[in-house]
Design an enzyme around this catalytic site. Structure first.
Site, PDB file in Angstrom:
ATOM      1  N   SER A   1      11.757 -17.219  14.898  1.00  0.00           N
ATOM      2  CA  SER A   1      10.847 -16.584  14.256  1.00  0.00           C
ATOM      3  C   SER A   1      10.357 -15.353  14.999  1.00  0.00           C
ATOM      4  CB  SER A   1       9.528 -17.591  14.183  1.00  0.00           C
ATOM      5  OG  SER A   1       8.569 -16.726  13.749  1.00  0.00           O
TER       6      SER A   1
ATOM      7  N   TYR B   1       3.394 -22.742  18.593  1.00  0.00           N
ATOM      8  CA  TYR B   1       4.652 -22.360  17.938  1.00  0.00           C
ATOM      9  C   TYR B   1       5.162 -21.413  18.317  1.00  0.00           C
ATOM     10  CZ  TYR B   1       7.367 -21.020  13.705  1.00  0.00           C
ATOM     11  OH  TYR B   1       8.199 -20.617  13.093  1.00  0.00           O
TER      12      TYR B   1
END
Ligand SMILES: NC(=O)c1ccc[n+]([C@@H]2O[C@H](COP(=O)([O-])OP(=O)(O)OC[C@H]3O[C@@H](n4cnc5c(N)ncnc54)[C@H](OP(=O)(O)O)[C@@H]3O)[C@@H](O)[C@H]2O)c1
Length: 277
Positions: free
Chosen positions: A135, A148
């Site tokens: 990501s 995350y």
């Protein structure tokens, strides 16, 4: 042995995995797709995809899947696309360590466990592609996404190390770093924040209210959001190019974030990205 290339893709019930499984099938690959829920098998099978159940948080589930997919592929796995994951939002001080561990079980340890069990098959044939869906948050940290962000930073470190270690083996490792992509990701994040974070009792209660009001549960407004086909474009390169790249940023915000991180002094950069969460 057939010439058809085989790929494992995890997290194919929705979003990027669901799209890429079908696109690869249409491009001639033999696709082994994983989901967690029984009901998610049939829609993939209806599209000619061989679907299996696998949950990254369970070693037994990973081992059972590897046994079944080894049998199905006759020991041949050309590529692995680790993709299944979720985002646990919340300020770092509001995360219990168990919730943080849970995030890492899915996004990090499970990926490592599966990958380790697939590499021997690739080594035997002297070739393979491992593509990790990281990501932009694996490169650029965002406030209230500490769990995350940490899981994807850890993934970046582990994957690039693995890439260097596998040099010369015929196995190539790449990271895809998407910015906002249409999927169920935001809806799941909303469930996770409500499930695990004490929103009212937090010192960040006002900030949580502001952020939750901005999201509509269907993915959140974002004019830079792209469809999962944007990820598929770079996945194809990582799977087919003679020299796949280590990093594939996807979407304009991801590319800009990475460039600004390179160009700006750290303090200025971190103050700047505070404005985008
Ligand atoms: N969408 C974005 O904006 C964005 C941006 C950057 C990176 N990414 C990355 O893209 C990847 C795919 O996400 P997405 O956007 O397509 O989201 P998504 O639509 O929510 O899909 C996530 C998939 O992961 C599966 N999954 C969740 N926990 C799992 C576990 N413990 N074991 C195995 N599979 C599990 C989900 O299965 P269930 O249906 O059973 O929950 C689902 O199939 C993720 O790695 C994510 O970090 C997404």
């Amino acid at each position: 042995m057939s010439d058809q290339r085989t790929i494992i893709i995890t997290g194919c019930s929705s979003g990027i995995g669901a799209y890429c499984a079908r696109a690869l099938k249409a491009d001639g690959w033999r696709v082994f797709a994983t989901v967690r829920k029984f009901d998610d098998l049939a829609p993939l099978e209806a599209d000619g995809i061989e679907a299996f159940r696998m949950d990254y948080t369970s070693s037994d589930s990973i081992a059972d899947f590897v046994r079944d997919v080894t049998r199905a592929g006759n020991g041949r796995i050309d590529a692995l696309f680790n993709n299944g994951a979720y985002g646990q939002p919340g300020a770092v001080e509001d995360l219990t360590t168990d919730v943080l561990r849970e995030q890492f079980e899915t996004n990090f340890f499970g990926w490592h466990e599966l990958t380790r069990q697939i590499i021997p098959m690739m080594r035997k044939r002297g070739q393979g592609r491992i593509v990790q869906c990281s990501s932009i948050l694996g490169v650029v940290p965002y406030r209230f996404r500490g769990a995350y962000t940490a899981s994807k930073f850890a993934l970046e470190g582990l994957s690039i190390t693995m890439r260097m270690e596998l040099e010369g083996s015929g196995i190539h490792v790449s990271l895809i770093e998407p910015g906002p992509i249409t999927s169920r990701f935001v809806a799941t994040s909303l469930l996770k924040i409500n499930e695990h974070i004490d929103l009212r009792g937090s010192a960040h209660a006002t900030e949580y209210r502001r952020q939750l009001a901005r999201l509509d549960g269907s993915g959140g407004p974002n004019r830079h959001k792209l469809g999962p086909d944007a990820v598929y474009d770079v996945l194809k390169h990582a799977l087919n190019a003679r020299r796949p790249r280590p990093h594939y940023p996807v979407t304009r915000p991801a590319k800009q974030g990475i460039l600004l991180k390179k160009l700006l002094p750290a303090d200025l950069f971190y103050r700047l990205i505070r404005r985008f969460d």
